[in-house]
Structures are given as C-alpha cells and as structure tokens.
Write an enzyme that holds these catalytic residues in place. Sequence first.
Site, PDB file in Angstrom:
ATOM      1  N   HIS A 168       0.876  -1.264  -0.038  1.00 18.14           N
ATOM      2  CA  HIS A 168       0.030  -0.077   0.071  1.00 18.14           C
ATOM      3  C   HIS A 168       0.807   1.240   0.224  1.00 18.14           C
ATOM      4  CE1 HIS A 168      -3.230  -2.742   1.317  1.00 18.14           C
ATOM      5  NE2 HIS A 168      -3.782  -2.209   0.614  1.00 18.14           N
ATOM      6  N   ASP A 209      -5.961   5.192  -1.202  1.00 18.73           N
ATOM      7  CA  ASP A 209      -5.246   4.557  -0.218  1.00 18.73           C
ATOM      8  C   ASP A 209      -4.327   5.409   0.657  1.00 18.73           C
ATOM      9  OD1 ASP A 209      -6.283   1.879   0.153  1.00 18.73           O
ATOM     10  OD2 ASP A 209      -4.938   1.245  -1.591  1.00 18.73           O
TER      11      ASP A 209
HETATM   12 ZN   LIG Z   1      -5.959   0.131  -2.963  1.00 16.64          ZN
END
Ligand SMILES: [Zn+2]
Length: 440
Positions: A168, A209
Amino acid sequence: MFICILSLPLFHTFISLLTLFLGDVRVRSRAGFETERRGSHPYIDFRIFHSNSEIEVSVSARNVRRLLSFQRYLRSSRFFRGITVPNSSNILDDDYNGQAKCMLEKVGNWNFDIFLFDRLTNGNSLVSLTFHLFNLHGLIEHFQLDTMKLRRFLVMVQEDYHSQNPYHNAVHAADVTQAMHCYLKEPKLSKSLTPWDVLLSLVAAATHDLDHPGVNQPFLIKTNHYLATLYKNTSVLENHHWRSAVGLLRESGLFAHMSLENRQLMESQIGDLILATDISQQNEYLSMFRSHLDRGDLCLENANHRHFILQMALKCADICNPCRTWELSKQWSEKVTEEFFHQGDIEKKYHLGVSPLCDRQTETIANIQIGFMTYLVEPLFGEWARFSNTRLSQTMLGHLGLNKASWKGVQREQSGSGDDVDPAFEEMDSDILPQEPRLS
Ligand SMILES: [Zn+2]
Ligand SMILES: *[C@@H]1O[C@H](CO)[C@@H](O)[C@H](O)[C@H]1NC(C)=O
Ligand SMILES: *[C@@H]1O[C@H](CO)[C@@H](O)[C@H](O)[C@H]1NC(C)=O
C-alpha cells in the site's frame, strides 16, 4: 523497529519544542468534523502501549504527524528544485526522463509496466502519471487549474503514501490510477462521462489509499487505534483515506477558484468513490451491480448511474492485480503477501492473535491468491465484463484465468494435494464480508 525509542517524558519535551516551532495548524472543517492532518503514522504507535494515557498520547501522535509532514515539505521542495531546473546536467536523468515520456505515450495500454515507470521517474510515478492524465483528459484547461498547484497537490499525495509499505504505497496508487484511466476510455464510459466525472475518478484513484498504515482494519480495531474509534469500526481505513484526501485538496488550494458548493460536492463524491473500495462491502455493491445488469436499466445519461459505475470501476481498478500479465501480477502478489505477513509478525510479537491470511507459518502466496481470485476478483470482473464486454474485459479475464492456473501449479508443487481454496477466505466470506451497512 517502529517502536518508541524515546522515553515518554523526554518525548513530551521534544513535542513541546516542536509545537513551539510549528504552532497549531489544525483546521476545523465546515462540516463540523476535523479534517485529518496528513502524515505517516507508524505501523504501531504509542497508543497501543499506553492506552491508559489516551488523551496525552493522542496529542503527541498528532504532533509527530506534523513533524513528519514538515519533513515531507523539505523533501517536496527538493523534488521541486529537481524538476524545475530546465537542463539537468545529468545525462542519465535525461535518458530516464526520455524513456519515461516515451512510456507515457502508451499509458492506456493494459500491459503498462508501472514498476518500470516508477524506476524511470525516480520514484515519482504517481505524480508523473497523474499529471500526465490530467493533461491528456484536458482537465487543466477545462477547470482552469494552476499547474504549479496541481503538481504541489500531487507531490503531497505521493508523499503521504508510506514508501515503507511493501504494497500500500504510491506505486499501488499509480497503478490503480492507470487502470482507472483504461476503464474511463472504455466506449460506454468515454462517450457519457463529463470532465467533472473524469476529474473525480482520477483524484479518487490517486488518493484512494492515502496514508495507509500497512495494516488492516481488524488490526486497528483490536489495538484500539484512534482511527477505529473515530470511524466507529466501519470502513476505518477508507474513511481515513478520504478525509486525508480532503485535507490535501483544501490545503493545496487546487480548486479554491471553484464555488464552495462545487468543492463540497467534489469532496462528498470523492468520498463515495473511495468508500466503495472497502472490500468488506463488496457483496453489497456487487449485488446492486448485478441487479442493474439483470434489469438492463443502467442509463449513463443519469449522473447517479454514472457515479455508481465509477464506483464499480474504481473497485475493479483497486483489485485488478490478478488481471494483469503474469510478470506484473506476480510482483503484486508477492508485495501484498509481504505486507500481510509483516502484520502477522507484529501480531505474534505482541500476542494480538494472528489475522486471517497473515500467518507466514501456515499461509502461502498461492493459497492467498487463489482464494482472493475465487471469492473477490472473479465475481467482480465477471459482472464488469457483462457491463462492458470489450477486448479489454476479455484480456483481463484471460490473464485472470491464466494467473489462477499458474498459482494452482505452484500450489500443486508445494503441497502435492488438491487443497484448492484457502479456508481463511471461507472465514472471511462469512465473518468479514457481510457487515453492517456503511455510513455515508
Ligand atoms: Zn488500494
Ligand atoms: C536546454 O537545452 C536545450 C537543448 O539542448 C536548449 O535548446 C535550451 O536552450 C537549454 N535551456 C537552458 C535554460 O539552458
Ligand atoms: C469497536 O470494536 C471494539 C472491539 O470489538 C469494541 O470494543 C468497540 O466497542 C467497537 N466500537 C464501536 C463504536 O462499535
């Protein structure tokens, strides 16, 4: 490694000094909730270990984030100097730059290698790619955007991803943005989308994110993380990504020339897109999608329908890794597993109970991927192909099938038995997927 090294009193002195220099820059939003200050919080912050001094600790942590933001500004300004010097004396940089530009000519190809692009741009894939897409879609001209503000906004976004997360991080965000661009170009969408829709889609993809801590929601809940409390255990990460994005949008002033009404609309619509990426809500979105397709009543002249399709498109972009070529897909699988296992290691170390899919002793990449594909990716992309039955959709389903077969091959080699689907996904299917309805 992410644990507090300073003793708490010393830490407070440090923070007081810091506050003295930086002042209090909190902003209270019009809507009455606080815009989240961006900035990285480490995997585990002090709260976990000092939950008895909740209030003190939360003040400190905010200041730490402020410090990190401050450091980020220093890095950003270096970055700015780097890109605004017209003629770099470094021939190698020029060469890389040339190759990166060349790659951008094929930014709409499904085979686009984001890892290579990230190396060629010296780790600035998210800024370079998103800026390019804004230009390509004519958004800069249409919305009269200040390119300096746009670049500054994108640099802040990129820097608020945690580069130490195996998965991420800003490269994942760039990858999702590139996939989103591919979907926006699909005939059904491209002929009905307005510049406003495209703008929201790209901003939401790039920020979806933002400031991800590298651990999942159950981890934040069981460690009493303040984000879990703040968002009442529901779409904790997605709410945080959204509010962080709103914070950066306001701070950058990128849309300051628009009406307040439009800016508020933008913030809430970006929220709807980002919140749709909560994988635990997939069943709800998917059954809505399915019934629209069964009834054949999707009408893209209708703005609500278009935004629903954009939610589905962003969901696809977010979990499209198994639909890429094996070379790309395999790298993503390794990265996401590394992040899961890292969480599992922390959970073991602090006796928190190891989350499903996070135990490196019992799980394998192949098992995790096969479960992920079977329960989440195949159902979603199956419906997407019904909606948009194009060459791209067929290509994606083709890779998905081949990649699954490859992981099954790996699985057979490893176990010799026909253990097809990870039991953790069965668990996830019943425990995690159907949840209380999301707040919106
Ligand atoms: Zn994502
Ligand atoms: C940069 O290099 C190009 C081509 O080599 C040249 O035409 C241009 O004048 C240079 N610009 C500056 C500011 O030196
Ligand atoms: C969130 O979950 C934790 C752990 O299950 C629970 O103690 C807490 O009360 C929950 N909070 C809310 C607002 O539901």
